[in-house]
Motif scaffolding. Structure first.
Motif, PDB file in Angstrom:
ATOM      1  N   ILE A  69      43.227  27.564  35.025  1.00 32.05           N
ATOM      2  CA  ILE A  69      44.389  28.084  35.748  1.00 32.05           C
ATOM      3  C   ILE A  69      43.910  29.132  36.738  1.00 32.05           C
ATOM      4  CG2 ILE A  69      46.567  29.335  35.575  1.00 32.05           C
ATOM      5  CD1 ILE A  69      46.802  28.261  32.714  1.00 32.05           C
ATOM      6  N   THR A  70      44.224  28.921  37.992  1.00 31.65           N
ATOM      7  CA  THR A  70      43.954  29.924  39.020  1.00 31.65           C
ATOM      8  C   THR A  70      45.187  30.078  39.879  1.00 31.65           C
ATOM      9  OG1 THR A  70      43.036  28.314  40.586  1.00 31.65           O
ATOM     10  CG2 THR A  70      41.484  29.398  39.101  1.00 31.65           C
ATOM     11  N   ASN A  71      45.304  31.250  40.460  1.00 30.99           N
ATOM     12  CA  ASN A  71      46.413  31.520  41.368  1.00 30.99           C
ATOM     13  C   ASN A  71      45.889  32.438  42.461  1.00 30.99           C
ATOM     14  OD1 ASN A  71      48.928  31.679  42.519  1.00 30.99           O
ATOM     15  ND2 ASN A  71      49.989  32.162  40.626  1.00 30.99           N
ATOM     16  N   ILE A  72      46.163  32.090  43.677  1.00 30.23           N
ATOM     17  CA  ILE A  72      45.687  32.849  44.837  1.00 30.23           C
ATOM     18  C   ILE A  72      46.875  33.290  45.665  1.00 30.23           C
ATOM     19  CG2 ILE A  72      44.175  32.826  46.851  1.00 30.23           C
ATOM     20  CD1 ILE A  72      42.606  32.309  44.375  1.00 30.23           C
ATOM     21  N   ALA A  73      46.855  34.513  46.114  1.00 29.76           N
ATOM     22  CA  ALA A  73      47.930  35.014  46.975  1.00 29.76           C
ATOM     23  C   ALA A  73      47.992  34.214  48.269  1.00 29.76           C
ATOM     24  CB  ALA A  73      47.715  36.495  47.275  1.00 29.76           C
ATOM     25  N   ASP A  74      49.185  34.022  48.770  1.00 32.22           N
ATOM     26  CA  ASP A  74      49.370  33.248  49.996  1.00 32.22           C
ATOM     27  C   ASP A  74      48.600  33.854  51.169  1.00 32.22           C
ATOM     28  OD1 ASP A  74      52.867  32.371  49.368  1.00 32.22           O
ATOM     29  OD2 ASP A  74      50.988  31.436  48.720  1.00 32.22           O
ATOM     30  N   SER A  75      48.481  35.170  51.190  1.00 31.94           N
ATOM     31  CA  SER A  75      47.844  35.847  52.312  1.00 31.94           C
ATOM     32  C   SER A  75      46.348  35.540  52.421  1.00 31.94           C
ATOM     33  CB  SER A  75      48.039  37.356  52.193  1.00 31.94           C
ATOM     34  OG  SER A  75      47.491  37.832  50.974  1.00 31.94           O
ATOM     35  N   VAL A  76      45.745  35.081  51.330  1.00 33.05           N
ATOM     36  CA  VAL A  76      44.311  34.809  51.341  1.00 33.05           C
ATOM     37  C   VAL A  76      43.991  33.369  50.952  1.00 33.05           C
ATOM     38  CG1 VAL A  76      43.790  37.217  50.843  1.00 33.05           C
ATOM     39  CG2 VAL A  76      43.931  35.565  48.960  1.00 33.05           C
ATOM     40  N   LYS A  77      45.000  32.591  50.690  1.00 28.74           N
ATOM     41  CA  LYS A  77      44.790  31.209  50.263  1.00 28.74           C
ATOM     42  C   LYS A  77      44.050  30.429  51.344  1.00 28.74           C
ATOM     43  CE  LYS A  77      47.939  29.758  47.619  1.00 28.74           C
ATOM     44  NZ  LYS A  77      49.260  29.331  47.089  1.00 28.74           N
ATOM     45  N   GLY A  78      43.068  29.657  50.904  1.00 28.62           N
ATOM     46  CA  GLY A  78      42.266  28.905  51.853  1.00 28.62           C
ATOM     47  C   GLY A  78      41.050  29.674  52.333  1.00 28.62           C
ATOM     48  N   ARG A  79      41.019  30.983  52.087  1.00 23.92           N
ATOM     49  CA  ARG A  79      39.874  31.810  52.493  1.00 23.92           C
ATOM     50  C   ARG A  79      39.158  32.419  51.289  1.00 23.92           C
ATOM     51  NH1 ARG A  79      40.755  36.349  55.269  1.00 23.92           N
ATOM     52  NH2 ARG A  79      42.870  36.704  54.473  1.00 23.92           N
ATOM     53  N   PHE A  80      39.892  32.760  50.250  1.00 24.89           N
ATOM     54  CA  PHE A  80      39.328  33.386  49.064  1.00 24.89           C
ATOM     55  C   PHE A  80      39.319  32.392  47.907  1.00 24.89           C
ATOM     56  CE2 PHE A  80      40.471  38.143  49.953  1.00 24.89           C
ATOM     57  CZ  PHE A  80      39.938  38.020  51.223  1.00 24.89           C
ATOM     58  N   THR A  81      38.276  32.501  47.076  1.00 25.45           N
ATOM     59  CA  THR A  81      38.149  31.671  45.895  1.00 25.45           C
ATOM     60  C   THR A  81      37.781  32.548  44.703  1.00 25.45           C
ATOM     61  OG1 THR A  81      37.354  29.820  47.243  1.00 25.45           O
ATOM     62  CG2 THR A  81      37.000  29.684  44.871  1.00 25.45           C
ATOM     63  N   ILE A  82      38.430  32.315  43.580  1.00 22.59           N
ATOM     64  CA  ILE A  82      38.129  33.072  42.364  1.00 22.59           C
ATOM     65  C   ILE A  82      37.394  32.159  41.390  1.00 22.59           C
ATOM     66  CG2 ILE A  82      40.367  32.545  41.296  1.00 22.59           C
ATOM     67  CD1 ILE A  82      40.265  35.385  40.064  1.00 22.59           C
ATOM     68  N   SER A  83      36.431  32.721  40.681  1.00 24.94           N
ATOM     69  CA  SER A  83      35.688  31.970  39.681  1.00 24.94           C
ATOM     70  C   SER A  83      35.179  32.942  38.617  1.00 24.94           C
ATOM     71  CB  SER A  83      34.522  31.204  40.319  1.00 24.94           C
ATOM     72  OG  SER A  83      33.600  32.098  40.917  1.00 24.94           O
ATOM     73  N   ARG A  84      34.566  32.393  37.581  1.00 29.62           N
ATOM     74  CA  ARG A  84      34.022  33.252  36.528  1.00 29.62           C
ATOM     75  C   ARG A  84      32.902  32.521  35.796  1.00 29.62           C
ATOM     76  NH1 ARG A  84      38.774  34.690  32.642  1.00 29.62           N
ATOM     77  NH2 ARG A  84      37.099  35.652  31.432  1.00 29.62           N
ATOM     78  N   ASP A  85      32.042  33.302  35.167  1.00 35.09           N
ATOM     79  CA  ASP A  85      30.959  32.789  34.345  1.00 35.09           C
ATOM     80  C   ASP A  85      31.043  33.535  33.020  1.00 35.09           C
ATOM     81  OD1 ASP A  85      27.371  32.254  34.834  1.00 35.09           O
ATOM     82  OD2 ASP A  85      28.602  32.156  33.050  1.00 35.09           O
ATOM     83  N   ASN A  86      31.627  32.917  32.025  1.00 35.55           N
ATOM     84  CA  ASN A  86      31.859  33.611  30.751  1.00 35.55           C
ATOM     85  C   ASN A  86      30.554  33.929  30.028  1.00 35.55           C
ATOM     86  OD1 ASN A  86      34.623  33.601  31.151  1.00 35.55           O
ATOM     87  ND2 ASN A  86      34.908  31.664  30.071  1.00 35.55           N
ATOM     88  N   ALA A  87      29.533  33.145  30.252  1.00 38.73           N
ATOM     89  CA  ALA A  87      28.246  33.427  29.624  1.00 38.73           C
ATOM     90  C   ALA A  87      27.675  34.754  30.122  1.00 38.73           C
ATOM     91  CB  ALA A  87      27.265  32.301  29.900  1.00 38.73           C
ATOM     92  N   LYS A  88      28.057  35.134  31.328  1.00 36.05           N
ATOM     93  CA  LYS A  88      27.584  36.387  31.913  1.00 36.05           C
ATOM     94  C   LYS A  88      28.650  37.466  31.891  1.00 36.05           C
ATOM     95  CE  LYS A  88      24.333  34.122  35.065  1.00 36.05           C
ATOM     96  NZ  LYS A  88      23.927  33.942  36.484  1.00 36.05           N
ATOM     97  N   ASN A  89      29.817  37.145  31.329  1.00 33.40           N
ATOM     98  CA  ASN A  89      30.938  38.099  31.328  1.00 33.40           C
ATOM     99  C   ASN A  89      31.207  38.618  32.736  1.00 33.40           C
ATOM    100  OD1 ASN A  89      31.532  38.025  28.551  1.00 33.40           O
ATOM    101  ND2 ASN A  89      29.893  39.466  28.113  1.00 33.40           N
ATOM    102  N   THR A  90      31.186  37.729  33.685  1.00 33.66           N
ATOM    103  CA  THR A  90      31.316  38.121  35.089  1.00 33.66           C
ATOM    104  C   THR A  90      32.341  37.263  35.802  1.00 33.66           C
ATOM    105  OG1 THR A  90      29.012  38.855  35.138  1.00 33.66           O
ATOM    106  CG2 THR A  90      30.075  38.458  37.249  1.00 33.66           C
ATOM    107  N   GLY A  91      33.145  37.922  36.599  1.00 32.73           N
ATOM    108  CA  GLY A  91      34.079  37.234  37.463  1.00 32.73           C
ATOM    109  C   GLY A  91      33.684  37.425  38.918  1.00 32.73           C
TER     110      GLY A  91
END
Length: 122
Positions: A57-79
């Motif tokens: 599940i991801t959700n991106i604000a309309d103001s940045v949609k198409g330009r920003f991407t969210i991801s994470r690596d749980n093995a590294k505890n990093t977003g």
């Protein structure tokens, strides 16, 4: 105690890219969602992006949609927040947060980082 530390901010020209990182440490709990918010000078803090524990599940604000991407690596505890095609209006302090659910509201997040400055020049 859970700590979040953001990094990757800086000064970039319009059209450029930055990747923000958020390392989570301490008494972390499995299943937490992560969110990114930003606050520009003189403005309220606003939602940017959120991601669930599995990334399903991801959700991106309309103001940045198409330009920003969210991801994470749980093995590294990093977003991560990948920011492309940056514009001057993206200038703000960017905060990461952890909470139970991938929400768009600040009150849903229990733990917050100190923020990292992103400045986009025209």
């Amino acid at each position: 105690q859970v700590q979040l530390v953001e990094s990757g901010g800086g000064l970039v020209q319009a059209g450029g890219s930055l990747r923000l990182s958020c390392v989570v440490s301490g008494r972390t709990y499995r299943g937490y969602a992560m969110g990114w918010f930003r606050q520009a000078p003189g403005k309220e803090r606003e939602f940017v992006a959120t991601i669930s524990w599995t990334g399903g599940i991801t959700n991106i604000a309309d103001s940045v949609k198409g330009r920003f991407t969210i991801s994470r690596d749980n093995a590294k505890n990093t977003g991560y927040l990948q920011m492309n095609s940056l514009q001057p209006e993206d200038t703000a302090v960017y905060y990461c947060a952890a909470g139970a659910n991938p929400a768009m509201t600040m009150r849903q997040y229990v733990n917050w980082g100190q923020g990292t400055q992103v400045t986009v020049s025209s």
